[in-house]
Motif scaffolding. Sequence first.
Motif, PDB file in Angstrom:
ATOM      1  N   LEU A 164      -7.152  26.559  44.628  1.00  0.00           N
ATOM      2  CA  LEU A 164      -5.900  27.026  45.236  1.00  0.00           C
ATOM      3  C   LEU A 164      -5.497  28.336  44.577  1.00  0.00           C
ATOM      4  O   LEU A 164      -5.588  28.474  43.355  1.00  0.00           O
ATOM      5  N   VAL A 165      -5.052  29.278  45.395  1.00  0.00           N
ATOM      6  CA  VAL A 165      -4.426  30.496  44.863  1.00  0.00           C
ATOM      7  C   VAL A 165      -3.030  30.584  45.461  1.00  0.00           C
ATOM      8  O   VAL A 165      -2.869  30.419  46.678  1.00  0.00           O
ATOM      9  N   VAL A 166      -2.029  30.762  44.623  1.00  0.00           N
ATOM     10  CA  VAL A 166      -0.671  30.933  45.136  1.00  0.00           C
ATOM     11  C   VAL A 166      -0.180  32.338  44.810  1.00  0.00           C
ATOM     12  O   VAL A 166      -0.633  32.969  43.851  1.00  0.00           O
ATOM     13  N   GLY A 167       0.727  32.814  45.629  1.00  0.00           N
ATOM     14  CA  GLY A 167       1.416  34.066  45.374  1.00  0.00           C
ATOM     15  C   GLY A 167       2.912  33.823  45.433  1.00  0.00           C
ATOM     16  O   GLY A 167       3.371  33.006  46.244  1.00  0.00           O
ATOM     17  N   LEU A 168       3.664  34.475  44.557  1.00  0.00           N
ATOM     18  CA  LEU A 168       5.112  34.316  44.558  1.00  0.00           C
ATOM     19  C   LEU A 168       5.736  35.704  44.512  1.00  0.00           C
ATOM     20  O   LEU A 168       5.582  36.428  43.521  1.00  0.00           O
ATOM     21  N   ALA A 169       6.401  36.059  45.593  1.00  0.00           N
ATOM     22  CA  ALA A 169       7.014  37.381  45.675  1.00  0.00           C
ATOM     23  C   ALA A 169       8.510  37.270  45.431  1.00  0.00           C
ATOM     24  O   ALA A 169       9.167  36.376  45.967  1.00  0.00           O
ATOM     25  N   SER A 170       9.021  38.173  44.583  1.00  0.00           N
ATOM     26  CA  SER A 170      10.454  38.200  44.297  1.00  0.00           C
ATOM     27  C   SER A 170      10.883  39.660  44.156  1.00  0.00           C
ATOM     28  O   SER A 170      10.064  40.571  44.274  1.00  0.00           O
ATOM     29  N   THR A 195       0.593  35.947  40.893  1.00  0.00           N
ATOM     30  CA  THR A 195      -0.327  35.001  41.518  1.00  0.00           C
ATOM     31  C   THR A 195      -0.797  33.995  40.474  1.00  0.00           C
ATOM     32  O   THR A 195      -0.706  34.240  39.270  1.00  0.00           O
ATOM     33  N   GLY A 196      -1.278  32.859  40.938  1.00  0.00           N
ATOM     34  CA  GLY A 196      -1.815  31.832  40.043  1.00  0.00           C
ATOM     35  C   GLY A 196      -2.973  31.142  40.729  1.00  0.00           C
ATOM     36  O   GLY A 196      -3.000  31.029  41.964  1.00  0.00           O
ATOM     37  N   ARG A 197      -3.917  30.717  39.953  1.00  0.00           N
ATOM     38  CA  ARG A 197      -5.100  30.051  40.506  1.00  0.00           C
ATOM     39  C   ARG A 197      -5.195  28.674  39.857  1.00  0.00           C
ATOM     40  O   ARG A 197      -4.928  28.521  38.665  1.00  0.00           O
ATOM     41  N   TRP A 198      -5.579  27.667  40.620  1.00  0.00           N
ATOM     42  CA  TRP A 198      -5.571  26.297  40.120  1.00  0.00           C
ATOM     43  C   TRP A 198      -6.706  25.535  40.776  1.00  0.00           C
ATOM     44  O   TRP A 198      -7.274  25.972  41.766  1.00  0.00           O
ATOM     45  N   ARG A 199      -7.002  24.379  40.201  1.00  0.00           N
ATOM     46  CA  ARG A 199      -8.095  23.576  40.763  1.00  0.00           C
ATOM     47  C   ARG A 199      -7.684  22.113  40.744  1.00  0.00           C
ATOM     48  O   ARG A 199      -7.126  21.642  39.749  1.00  0.00           O
ATOM     49  N   PHE A 200      -7.946  21.422  41.827  1.00  0.00           N
ATOM     50  CA  PHE A 200      -7.674  19.985  41.883  1.00  0.00           C
ATOM     51  C   PHE A 200      -8.926  19.269  42.365  1.00  0.00           C
ATOM     52  O   PHE A 200      -9.668  19.783  43.199  1.00  0.00           O
ATOM     53  N   ASP A 258      -4.934  30.741  34.472  1.00  0.00           N
ATOM     54  CA  ASP A 258      -5.354  31.952  35.158  1.00  0.00           C
ATOM     55  C   ASP A 258      -4.176  32.741  35.715  1.00  0.00           C
ATOM     56  O   ASP A 258      -4.343  33.851  36.166  1.00  0.00           O
ATOM     57  N   ALA A 259      -3.000  32.106  35.732  1.00  0.00           N
ATOM     58  CA  ALA A 259      -1.860  32.764  36.353  1.00  0.00           C
ATOM     59  C   ALA A 259      -1.585  34.069  35.632  1.00  0.00           C
ATOM     60  O   ALA A 259      -1.550  34.129  34.416  1.00  0.00           O
TER      61      ALA A 259
END
Lengths: 438, 438
Positions: free
Chosen positions: A373-379, A385-390, A422-423
């Motif tokens: 998973l890669v997430v992005g958070l705009a403010s 961004t952050g990268r994660w694994r499940f 990784d974030a």
Amino acid sequence: MGVGYGLRGELIAVGTELLWGDRADTNTLVLSKALADLGIEVAAKTLVGDAENDLARILSDAMARTSLVILTGGMGATHDDVTTRVVAKVAGRRLTLRDEVLADLRDTYRRRGRDVPPSAERQALLPARAEVLPNPVGTAPGFRLTHEGVEIIALPGVPSEMRAIFEASVAPRLAERTGGAPAFPRRTVQTFGLGEVAIDERVENLVRAAECEVGLLASPKGVELRLRAMGKERTRERLDRIVDEIRRRLGDAVYAVDGRTMETVVGDLLSARGWTVAVAESCTGGLVGHRLTEVPGSSRYFLGGWVTYDNRAKTEWLGVDPSLLAAHGAVSEPVAAMMAEGARRTAGCDLALALTGIAGPEGGSPDKPVGTLVVGLASSSGTMTGRWRFYGPRSETKLAFSQYGLDTLRRFLIGAPPLSLDARPREGEPAQVKGRQG
Amino acid sequence: MGVGYGLRGELIAVGTELLWGDRADTNTLVLSKALADLGIEVAAKTLVGDAENDLARILSDAMARTSLVILTGGMGATHDDVTTRVVAKVAGRRLTLRDEVLADLRDTYRRRGRDVPPSAERQALLPARAEVLPNPVGTAPGFRLTHEGVEIIALPGVPSEMRAIFEASVAPRLAERTGGAPAFPRRTVQTFGLGEVAIDERVENLVRAAECEVGLLASPKGVELRLRAMGKERTRERLDRIVDEIRRRLGDAVYAVDGRTMETVVGDLLSARGWTVAVAESCTGGLVGHRLTEVPGSSRYFLGGWVTYDNRAKTEWLGVDPSLLAAHGAVSEPVAAMMAEGARRTAGCDLALALTGIAGPEGGSPDKPVGTLVVGLASSSGTMTGRWRFYGPRSETKLAFSQYGLDTLRRFLIGAPPLSLDARPREGEPAQVKGRQG
């Protein structure tokens, strides 16, 4: 760990359908809670079919282990209702017709404009010398007897009748037996981002020392610690102090206590700042929006979002640069960042969260395996961004992804560092890292 | 009624939290079903805490009653995980470190880029001479041993791991033991749009006449009929004939059998036509998109969608005319139709489904009470709308809304008439009504 003082008991639920696996028995759940509130510990509960021999052995064995057995079910008017016969047999008593029960039965039926069917008269047959526990809301009464030091309480299986008899005739008597023993206070601590082993290592010595039972429950939403105060001084205050200490030890990984959901926590943080949020979801398909809108009143801070499942949707609706998609693939930091920025710009909101990942079972590759998973958070202060694994099946993976996305919002809102190793802030755009809060 | 032939067994679920009454154990439900499929009857199941003495007595008693005991839970790496120790004690065996399990553990952790925590190595300690049941999806293996004629199988409590081990290593061996005894065939018929009483009236005489047990289970997703063939001639063929007759009696209300989800049914119908779909969700917040993407491979037909929670999102993203919103309100046929048309136009897809409603608990009015849903469905042949009402708390209402939305797609795709009495083609745009299938 079981504790060897105070009254303990066992529950037995009777009914063949309880063994089919279609649905869980709820009567023993209700009884477990009610007994805990009386300070009585349930040591075990058994579900057994309505075969006489099976029930007789289960009951005998339970009576050899404990001094209190509560049965539910198998008390109706049909041939399959075996509980009363079996209790009489195990306790070595005859069944006797109780005139007062028969009169009550006739009265109940008469009020409903009917005669007592012959089969229903069976319900007036009770073990000799058993105490009748009247049924305030139905026909079948419960009963109570003591055999060789074991108190046996039999209640019907209809949930409303079981509860009514328990409250009217069982709870007060059990309270006398416990002599006002305190209840077992319970609390829950919910974490995300720490494994069971890591949590166990941090809290084990604490809960051992504190006479507190803890159960760890892992799910795609994280690990819950379910705590129950044990011992003689099992006060709510002592449990509260343990919860405080656990929160201190586990830090930002604790997102809630006592069953508040992640989406409620995030919603309250947004409300407190008066901020609005939008979401851009790919792999989660709308689950983050669904969860945010599970909270009543979420329209105050949730504007809406996009489910950009197809790549064309990412470019056309959110303005993701097709050359970035071609160069990095949909599951990449540059794409997550542009999705979040496109969502924030188009929705005109304070925060926008984007999720892009591979829920599986297909679609993985060596450098982007299923579960990535890669997430992005705009403010207003930039995009991170952050990268994660499940690791798990598709449905659990989507749920875990949504939890990680919401937790990313939570951590940003409380000024905690991002969870993922990784974030990292997007190049040239430092993420806002605020001072930590309590 | 218990049946006195064939292999019978007992289940034991281990975990103190199972006795707290917070939630039902699901592992024994899964195992009960799996065993019934193998023709093995579950005579009883017991839930017990992770106190060694309690579990030891429960296990010993079960072993005295039956020749097959399957345990789940209490197999992890923490100090509360007592199952392995207790089985070893009851069976009179030492715990021995299994090199092959340790190697597997190290391998699993290495693939996740981590070392095995010392406490996790505990999972490689198994009773002497027990057969290791490898865990294909996690770290803790199960094991199997026979003691005094009783087969004992211990499985971890993580549901996905328990299932994986059961399927790979337990079911095949048990099937050998039963020697091909007939299963208790079971089937499920899933309906949407009919109440329990209506269903009962249509099928009662049928299931009475056949040796077939039936349970009705109502939920926001509709009413399920759970059927189990009984008697000595409990053949699958006989049950299939009953299911066929039930389908005939209940007609289009039957959306699936045997647990297929509504989203799978809709996905298959879309795939069969090669059509694509997009969604525009207001009150459901993304739940319809989430459900459609629960199906692996849904990217073939699901393009994506919009969560237009805020009215501004409806106008700006989907082109809903603000004057329509002002005149009719967001929960209205004209707005649902424009949402669907805007979504279909912008996404360039074959079908677009729009949902707008009031999930509650706030936001209702006398003519649009909480629980009101309006859907729009846009296709090449025009746009139709439908209005529906559900009574329940917010979360169940959202789920029911999503089910109604997906069922609207299903009915359109099979050419069945819309469910809602209020459903009608939009003025001037006749809905496509095809001949009924099936």
